[in-house]
Design an enzyme around this catalytic site. Structure first.
Site, PDB file in Angstrom:
ATOM      1  N   ARG A   1       2.652  13.848 -11.966  1.00 54.23           N
ATOM      2  CA  ARG A   1       2.535  14.951 -11.281  1.00 54.23           C
ATOM      3  C   ARG A   1       3.489  16.047 -12.063  1.00 54.23           C
ATOM      4  O   ARG A   1       3.041  17.189 -12.370  1.00 54.23           O
ATOM      5  CB  ARG A   1       2.780  14.929  -9.895  1.00 54.23           C
TER       6      ARG A   1
ATOM      7  N   CYS B   1      -0.348  15.588  -0.761  1.00 55.14           N
ATOM      8  CA  CYS B   1      -1.258  16.208   0.332  1.00 55.14           C
ATOM      9  C   CYS B   1      -0.783  17.284   1.199  1.00 55.14           C
ATOM     10  O   CYS B   1      -1.257  17.896   2.070  1.00 55.14           O
ATOM     11  CB  CYS B   1      -1.708  15.060   1.142  1.00 55.14           C
TER      12      CYS B   1
ATOM     13  N   HIS C   1      -2.621  17.392   8.000  1.00 54.37           N
ATOM     14  CA  HIS C   1      -1.266  17.955   7.933  1.00 54.37           C
ATOM     15  C   HIS C   1      -1.334  19.409   8.455  1.00 54.37           C
ATOM     16  O   HIS C   1      -2.181  20.243   8.060  1.00 54.37           O
ATOM     17  CB  HIS C   1      -0.720  17.898   6.655  1.00 54.37           C
TER      18      HIS C   1
ATOM     19  N   SER D   1      -9.827   0.067  -1.284  1.00 48.18           N
ATOM     20  CA  SER D   1      -9.737  -0.588  -0.018  1.00 48.18           C
ATOM     21  C   SER D   1      -8.749   0.022   0.637  1.00 48.18           C
ATOM     22  O   SER D   1      -8.629  -0.095   1.640  1.00 48.18           O
ATOM     23  CB  SER D   1      -9.349  -1.991  -0.355  1.00 48.18           C
ATOM     24  N   GLY D   2      -8.162   1.184   0.262  1.00 52.04           N
ATOM     25  CA  GLY D   2      -7.060   2.015   0.962  1.00 52.04           C
ATOM     26  C   GLY D   2      -7.552   3.099   1.654  1.00 52.04           C
ATOM     27  O   GLY D   2      -8.947   3.273   1.646  1.00 52.04           O
TER      28      GLY D   2
ATOM     29  N   GLY E   1      -0.990   9.973   5.958  1.00 51.38           N
ATOM     30  CA  GLY E   1      -0.345  10.162   4.601  1.00 51.38           C
ATOM     31  C   GLY E   1       0.261   9.271   4.101  1.00 51.38           C
ATOM     32  O   GLY E   1       0.635   9.129   3.107  1.00 51.38           O
TER      33      GLY E   1
ATOM     34  N   VAL F   1      -7.418   6.406   1.068  1.00 56.56           N
ATOM     35  CA  VAL F   1      -7.777   7.415   0.348  1.00 56.56           C
ATOM     36  C   VAL F   1      -9.031   7.004  -0.514  1.00 56.56           C
ATOM     37  O   VAL F   1     -10.271   7.494  -0.573  1.00 56.56           O
ATOM     38  CB  VAL F   1      -6.739   8.012  -0.662  1.00 56.56           C
TER      39      VAL F   1
ATOM     40  N   ARG G   1      -4.431  -9.114  -3.703  1.00 57.87           N
ATOM     41  CA  ARG G   1      -3.534 -10.091  -2.885  1.00 57.87           C
ATOM     42  C   ARG G   1      -4.290 -10.615  -1.893  1.00 57.87           C
ATOM     43  O   ARG G   1      -4.124 -12.022  -1.582  1.00 57.87           O
ATOM     44  CB  ARG G   1      -2.280  -9.369  -2.321  1.00 57.87           C
TER      45      ARG G   1
HETATM   46  N1  LIG Z   1      -2.857   9.153   2.193  1.00 52.02           N
HETATM   47  C1  LIG Z   1      -2.740  10.156   1.905  1.00 52.02           C
HETATM   48  O1  LIG Z   1      -2.913  11.230   2.727  1.00 52.02           O
HETATM   49  C2  LIG Z   1      -2.601  10.631   0.397  1.00 52.02           C
HETATM   50  C3  LIG Z   1      -2.668  12.017  -0.041  1.00 52.02           C
HETATM   51  C4  LIG Z   1      -2.204  12.335  -1.349  1.00 52.02           C
HETATM   52  C5  LIG Z   1      -1.886  11.191  -2.245  1.00 52.02           C
HETATM   53  N2  LIG Z   1      -1.906  10.120  -1.842  1.00 52.02           N
HETATM   54  C6  LIG Z   1      -1.690   8.705  -2.662  1.00 52.02           C
HETATM   55  O2  LIG Z   1      -2.889   8.059  -2.689  1.00 52.02           O
HETATM   56  C7  LIG Z   1      -2.504   6.774  -3.120  1.00 52.02           C
HETATM   57  C8  LIG Z   1      -3.093   5.928  -2.112  1.00 52.02           C
HETATM   58  O3  LIG Z   1      -2.650   6.375  -0.699  1.00 52.02           O
HETATM   59  P1  LIG Z   1      -3.229   5.614   0.538  1.00 52.02           P
HETATM   60  O4  LIG Z   1      -2.855   6.297   1.552  1.00 52.02           O
HETATM   61  O5  LIG Z   1      -4.885   5.430   0.339  1.00 52.02           O
HETATM   62  O6  LIG Z   1      -2.720   4.050   0.560  1.00 52.02           O
HETATM   63  P2  LIG Z   1      -3.080   2.729   1.287  1.00 52.02           P
HETATM   64  O7  LIG Z   1      -4.181   3.160   2.507  1.00 52.02           O
HETATM   65  O8  LIG Z   1      -2.080   1.948   1.372  1.00 52.02           O
HETATM   66  O9  LIG Z   1      -3.963   2.027   0.133  1.00 52.02           O
HETATM   67  C9  LIG Z   1      -3.440   1.552  -0.918  1.00 52.02           C
HETATM   68  C10 LIG Z   1      -4.485   0.853  -1.968  1.00 52.02           C
HETATM   69  O10 LIG Z   1      -3.922   0.768  -3.203  1.00 52.02           O
HETATM   70  C11 LIG Z   1      -3.993  -0.945  -3.593  1.00 52.02           C
HETATM   71  N3  LIG Z   1      -3.067  -1.334  -4.376  1.00 52.02           N
HETATM   72  C12 LIG Z   1      -1.768  -1.831  -3.715  1.00 52.02           C
HETATM   73  N4  LIG Z   1      -0.982  -2.452  -4.716  1.00 52.02           N
HETATM   74  C13 LIG Z   1      -2.077  -2.392  -5.733  1.00 52.02           C
HETATM   75  C14 LIG Z   1      -1.909  -2.943  -6.921  1.00 52.02           C
HETATM   76  N5  LIG Z   1      -0.821  -3.571  -7.555  1.00 52.02           N
HETATM   77  N6  LIG Z   1      -2.846  -3.177  -7.976  1.00 52.02           N
HETATM   78  C15 LIG Z   1      -3.831  -2.348  -7.561  1.00 52.02           C
HETATM   79  N7  LIG Z   1      -4.386  -1.729  -6.340  1.00 52.02           N
HETATM   80  C16 LIG Z   1      -3.175  -1.877  -5.442  1.00 52.02           C
HETATM   81  C17 LIG Z   1      -4.345  -1.295  -2.064  1.00 52.02           C
HETATM   82  O11 LIG Z   1      -5.045  -2.798  -2.347  1.00 52.02           O
HETATM   83  P3  LIG Z   1      -4.622  -3.599  -0.995  1.00 52.02           P
HETATM   84  O12 LIG Z   1      -5.711  -3.369   0.059  1.00 52.02           O
HETATM   85  O13 LIG Z   1      -5.327  -4.974  -1.716  1.00 52.02           O
HETATM   86  O14 LIG Z   1      -3.438  -3.737  -0.629  1.00 52.02           O
HETATM   87  C18 LIG Z   1      -5.312  -0.127  -1.285  1.00 52.02           C
HETATM   88  O15 LIG Z   1      -6.266  -0.201  -1.752  1.00 52.02           O
HETATM   89  C19 LIG Z   1      -1.008   6.502  -3.034  1.00 52.02           C
HETATM   90  O16 LIG Z   1      -0.374   6.943  -4.306  1.00 52.02           O
HETATM   91  C20 LIG Z   1      -0.586   8.125  -2.367  1.00 52.02           C
HETATM   92  O17 LIG Z   1       0.574   8.759  -2.692  1.00 52.02           O
HETATM   93  C21 LIG Z   1      -2.291   9.679  -0.525  1.00 52.02           C
END
Ligand SMILES: NC(=O)c1ccc[n+]([C@@H]2O[C@H](COP(=O)([O-])OP(=O)(O)OC[C@H]3O[C@@H](n4cnc5c(N)ncnc54)[C@H](OP(=O)(O)O)[C@@H]3O)[C@@H](O)[C@H]2O)c1
Length: 334
Positions: A99, A128, A243, A12-13, A159, A15, A40
């Site tokens: 990593r 990223c 970025h 649901s996030g 990000g 990425v 949640r």
């Molecule tokens: N954004 C980027 O550009 C990017 C690039 C490289 C790597 N990353 C990495 O990719 C990951 C996700 O990033 P994002 O930007 O997609 O974050 P995000 O939009 O905040 O989404 C986080 C996701 O993780 C879920 N989550 C949170 N706590 C959890 C738990 N305890 N158990 C299971 N699921 C849980 C959330 O679910 P809910 O919807 O229920 O809260 C949501 O689906 C992170 O580790 C980040 O460091 C991100």
């Protein structure tokens, strides 16, 4: 063709959403599909025209997958990924949890895809921010050895996840509506609308931010070279997606501007523009784009064998979801 059962933890996030779209558009052979979130709040995601309710992950549920994508938090990856990989499920982890762990390949397929192999079922994808530099300068590093690298980053709010995206939108609305920036900072240390700040993550004792240290440590691991001297300043800017990096790189072996240009022109995964006015921007080149883009190559005025380059990449695609799907594509070719 064999189909693979797929789990997405963090479906649901930000990425997670891109990952689902890419599995679909790149016709990844998905058998059963399992979606996980924090549990949640009730949430559902759509995949191949069908709705899937998200649930909190358990080891038992994850074990049904052949390949599990971890796109949630460091804590969740730490709780499941190593144990799951040992039990036979391929784990592709986008968090920073593993990593820099010895024995865990940190992979960008165009750069070091050969590290994906049968013995190592836990594979990490990099931060990223450094992906653009890691892809763009890989061939130059191989040929002329990059000895020193200076990077200034201009990082989009996506990000930092979906809450951060929402925060920029809310702050902009508040600013335009009321003439004052929102006082709620939430995801960030300072207001982000019509602002920028040189802080991505906390600071260490020397004053470097978490992000700046990640750029250094992860790039050295991906290029397999600990000798490079890397210095970065990571800056958050009010861009939604994509970025950008200003880089200065000094090569150990002498090389001409022409030979650098030639190498950039044939670097896998890179689209390089020679004309200075054809530089990439996050709005034009960082939105659902698969390649890394670069332009404005020139000699630096500060030292011999030093060059400057401007790089843009989509943090959610090549910086995360696309890179993970490309790793999965390597896995099924094994
Ligand atoms: N954004 C980027 O550009 C990017 C690039 C490289 C790597 N990353 C990495 O990719 C990951 C996700 O990033 P994002 O930007 O997609 O974050 P995000 O939009 O905040 O989404 C986080 C996701 O993780 C879920 N989550 C949170 N706590 C959890 C738990 N305890 N158990 C299971 N699921 C849980 C959330 O679910 P809910 O919807 O229920 O809260 C949501 O689906 C992170 O580790 C980040 O460091 C991100």
């Amino acid at each position: 063709m064999k189909a693979y059962n797929i789990a997405v933890v963090g479906a649901s996030g930000m990425v997670g959403g891109e990952l689902l779209g890419l599995l679909e558009s790149r016709r990844f052979p998905v058998g059963e599909f399992y979606a996980f979130n924090s549990g949640r709040e009730p949430a559902a995601v759509e995949f191949r025209g069908k709705k899937y309710a998200c649930a909190a992950p358990t080891f038992r549920a994850l074990k049904k997958a052949d390949i599990a994508f971890f796109v949630s938090t460091d804590e969740v990856s730490g709780r499941f990924a190593r144990r799951l990989a040992a039990a036979g499920t391929w784990c592709i982890d986008d968090s920073s949890r593993f990593r820099l762990s010895p024995g865990v390949p940190l992979v960008i397929p165009e750069v070091n895809g050969e590290e994906v192999g049968p013995g190592k079922k836990l594979i990490a994808g990099p931060n990223c921010t450094l992906t653009g530099a890691a892809v763009a300068l890989a061939a130059i590093h191989r040929k002329f050895r990059v000895a020193e690298l200076r990077i200034a980053t201009y990082q989009a709010v996506s990000g930092a996840g979906k809450a951060a995206m929402k925060q920029l939108e809310e702050e902009l609305r508040a600013y335009l509506g009321k003439g004052a920036a929102s006082s709620r900072n939430g995801s960030f240390p300072r207001p982000i609308a019509f602002n920028l700040f040189p802080q991505v993550g906390g600071f260490d004792a020397e004053g470097n931010s978490v992000e700046e240290n990640k750029v250094e440590g992860e790039l050295k691991k991906i290029w397999g070279d600990t000798r490079i001297k890397i210095s970065a300043t990571a800056v958050r800017v009010p861009v939604l997606r994509g970025h950008s990096l200003a880089v200065w790189f000094k090569t150990a072996r002498p090389c001409s501007l022409d030979s650098v240009r030639k190498e950039l022109g044939r670097t896998p995964g890179l689209k390089f523009s020679e004309k200075p006015e054809n530089y990439p921007t996050p709005l034009e080149n960082g939105q659902r784009t698969e390649a890394v883009y670069a332009g404005r190559l020139r000699r630096a005025k500060t030292a011999a064998n030093e060059f400057q380059l401007w790089i843009v990449s989509d943090n959610l695609y090549k910086g995360a979801a696309l890179n993970s799907v490309q790793i999965a594509e390597r896995i099924i070719e094994l």
